[in-house]
Design an enzyme around this catalytic site. Structure first.
Site, PDB file in Angstrom:
ATOM      1  N   GLY A  10       0.841  -1.201   0.000  1.00  0.00           N
ATOM      2  CA  GLY A  10       0.000   0.000   0.000  1.00  0.00           C
ATOM      3  C   GLY A  10       0.875   1.249   0.000  1.00  0.00           C
ATOM      4  O   GLY A  10       1.940   1.242   0.607  1.00  0.00           O
ATOM      5  N   ILE A 125       1.554   2.807   7.120  1.00  0.00           N
ATOM      6  CA  ILE A 125       0.811   3.752   7.954  1.00  0.00           C
ATOM      7  C   ILE A 125       0.338   3.040   9.226  1.00  0.00           C
ATOM      8  O   ILE A 125       0.061   3.670  10.227  1.00  0.00           O
ATOM      9  CB  ILE A 125      -0.407   4.394   7.235  1.00  0.00           C
ATOM     10  N   ASP A 126       0.261   1.703   9.187  1.00  0.00           N
ATOM     11  CA  ASP A 126      -0.253   0.947  10.333  1.00  0.00           C
ATOM     12  C   ASP A 126       0.737   0.900  11.504  1.00  0.00           C
ATOM     13  O   ASP A 126       0.347   0.544  12.617  1.00  0.00           O
ATOM     14  CB  ASP A 126      -0.590  -0.490   9.916  1.00  0.00           C
ATOM     15  N   ARG A 170      -5.102  -3.164  10.164  1.00  0.00           N
ATOM     16  CA  ARG A 170      -5.541  -4.526   9.859  1.00  0.00           C
ATOM     17  C   ARG A 170      -5.373  -5.465  11.072  1.00  0.00           C
ATOM     18  O   ARG A 170      -6.314  -6.112  11.495  1.00  0.00           O
ATOM     19  CB  ARG A 170      -4.692  -5.025   8.703  1.00  0.00           C
ATOM     20  N   GLU A 221     -10.275  -0.946  11.639  1.00  0.00           N
ATOM     21  CA  GLU A 221     -10.981  -1.805  10.667  1.00  0.00           C
ATOM     22  C   GLU A 221     -10.846  -3.289  11.022  1.00  0.00           C
ATOM     23  O   GLU A 221     -11.692  -4.100  10.696  1.00  0.00           O
ATOM     24  CB  GLU A 221     -10.431  -1.567   9.259  1.00  0.00           C
ATOM     25  N   GLN A 279      -6.688   8.442   4.787  1.00  0.00           N
ATOM     26  CA  GLN A 279      -5.564   8.372   5.743  1.00  0.00           C
ATOM     27  C   GLN A 279      -4.225   8.125   5.065  1.00  0.00           C
ATOM     28  O   GLN A 279      -3.175   8.315   5.650  1.00  0.00           O
ATOM     29  CB  GLN A 279      -5.795   7.220   6.744  1.00  0.00           C
TER      30      GLN A 279
HETATM   31  O1  F6P Z   1      -1.303  -1.980   5.054  1.00  0.00           O
HETATM   32  C1  F6P Z   1      -1.819  -0.729   5.289  1.00  0.00           C
HETATM   33  C2  F6P Z   1      -3.278  -0.671   5.028  1.00  0.00           C
HETATM   34  O2  F6P Z   1      -3.519   0.684   5.099  1.00  0.00           O
HETATM   35  C3  F6P Z   1      -4.199  -1.458   5.953  1.00  0.00           C
HETATM   36  O3  F6P Z   1      -4.517  -0.822   7.154  1.00  0.00           O
HETATM   37  C4  F6P Z   1      -5.426  -1.665   5.094  1.00  0.00           C
HETATM   38  O4  F6P Z   1      -6.162  -2.787   5.485  1.00  0.00           O
HETATM   39  C5  F6P Z   1      -4.830  -1.864   3.753  1.00  0.00           C
HETATM   40  O5  F6P Z   1      -3.632  -1.110   3.731  1.00  0.00           O
HETATM   41  C6  F6P Z   1      -5.761  -1.488   2.626  1.00  0.00           C
HETATM   42  O6  F6P Z   1      -5.044  -1.333   1.459  1.00  0.00           O
HETATM   43  P1  F6P Z   1      -5.594  -1.475  -0.035  1.00  0.00           P
HETATM   44  O7  F6P Z   1      -7.019  -1.048  -0.039  1.00  0.00           O
HETATM   45  O8  F6P Z   1      -4.703  -0.574  -0.820  1.00  0.00           O
HETATM   46  O9  F6P Z   1      -5.401  -2.890  -0.419  1.00  0.00           O
END
Ligand code: F6P
Length: 347
Positions: A10, A125-126, A170, A221, A279
């Protein structure tokens, strides 16, 4: 040396400061740099651009990554590792700088074990990567979420509502915890602490019984309902069952589910806001530009010193070298003590 850089997983505010810093330092050290596009996919398809001083000019403040990114898993592609090694040779690459999170650095670690001259830079970012106190992008995400919580306070108060704010995270609740504490949330729910809906509702009722007419609930989430709660099986709330090449399902939806339950059980009018990719977008904060810059310069030094299989990491206020293998073993989750600080302000 001819150095290759790639950004995987990401995207994240602060990636461009890292790219700029690696390139500036490597060129100063007398090397040339190219950037593979769209993460590991670029290397598998030999797609790259030249990264000279001009290419990295004016990108410090820009969010995202000028190299683009993807969630390509080399080890899910037939002969992926062999292809990567062959392509590095064909492109004349002596050293690789992989910038990414658990998945991208996991691939880099396996490649290092296979003899590839690779170093890493941790990104997410996590903030859930081990071996580093913080990753860049986290501070920006927390500030965006905090700003959203501040804004939701005024509308919640005007309407006597409960506002549920769903943030990213996550497997770890770092964003929820930091943004929730900084934004004055009344309840914070994170993946590390499965919650009971009855307890959440009791906290809100307690708060409203002392004269408060509105509340803010921040939820990661990946937060899970406690399996003891008879209504629920404790599983993730999924947006879709589709998995990416690293086996991750797309999360999202806990906020709405929670809001419905809160309204049903307490009678308080409740609304949900899902912050999602907001975010991850936009300009990095000064902190993330600084951390990304320090990581980038350090990664170029790791290459100079041929410290293959290592990555840049933040320990206290120092940037140090950490083995990729240690960083990708298990995730860094929120510790009990910090959650207790947040709990002081619940209800
Ligand atoms: O890994 C970072 C993160 O922001 C997670 O918190 C989230 O679940 C995921 O990326 C979502 O990423 P994408 O929608 O780009 O697959």
């Amino acid at each position: 040396m001819r150095i290759g850089i790639l950004t995987g997983g990401g995207d994240c505010p602060g990636l461009n400061p890292v790219i700029r810093a690696v390139v500036r330092k490597a060129i100063q050290n007398g090397h040339e740099v190219v950037g593979f596009t769209e993460g590991w996919r670029g290397l598998l398809e030999k797609k790259y651009i030249t990264l000279d001083l001009e290419a990295v000019s004016g990108i410090l403040h820009r969010g995202g990554t000028i190299l683009k990114t993807s969630r390509t898993n080399v080890y899910k592609i037939p002969d992926g590792e062999t292809k990567i090694i062959a392509n590095l040779k064909e492109c004349g690459i002596d050293a690789l700088v992989a910038i990414g999170g658990e998945d991208t650095l996991g691939v880099a670690n396996k490649l290092a074990k296979a003899g590839v001259q690779v170093v890493g830079v941790p990104k997410t970012i996590d903030n859930d990567l081990n071996s580093t106190d913080y990753t860049f992008g986290f501070d920006t995400a927390v500030n965006i979420a905090m700003d959203a919580i501040d804004r939701l306070h005024t509308t919640a108060e005007s309407h006597n509502r409960v506002m549920v704010v769903e943030v990213m995270g996550r497997h770890a609740g770092w964003i929820a915890l930091h943004a929730g504490i900084a934004g004055g949330a009344d309840v914070i729910l994170i993946p590390e602490k499965p919650f009971k809906i009855t307890e959440v509702c009791n906290l809100l009722k307690k708060r409203h019984s002392r004269g408060k007419s509105f509340s803010i609930v921040v939820v990661s989430e990946g937060a899970k309902w406690d399996t003891d709660d008879k209504d629920d099986d404790g599983s993730f709330v999924l947006q879709t069952m589709e998995k990416d090449s690293f086996g991750h399902v797309r999360l999202g939806g806990i906020g709405n589910l929670l809001a419905n339950e809160i309204e049903k059980r307490t009678g308080f009018e409740t609304r949900t806001t899902v912050l999602g990719h907001i975010q991850r977008g936009g300009s990095p904060t000064a902190y993330d530009r600084m951390l990304g810059t320090r990581f980038g310069v350090f990664a170029a030094e790791l290459v100079e010193e041929k410290k293959w299989g290592m990555m840049a990491a933040l320990k206290g206020t120092d940037i140090v070298a950490a083995p990729l293998a240690d960083a990708v073993g298990e995730l860094k989750t929120v510790d009990e003590e910090l959650y207790k600080v947040a709990e002081t302000f619940f209800g």
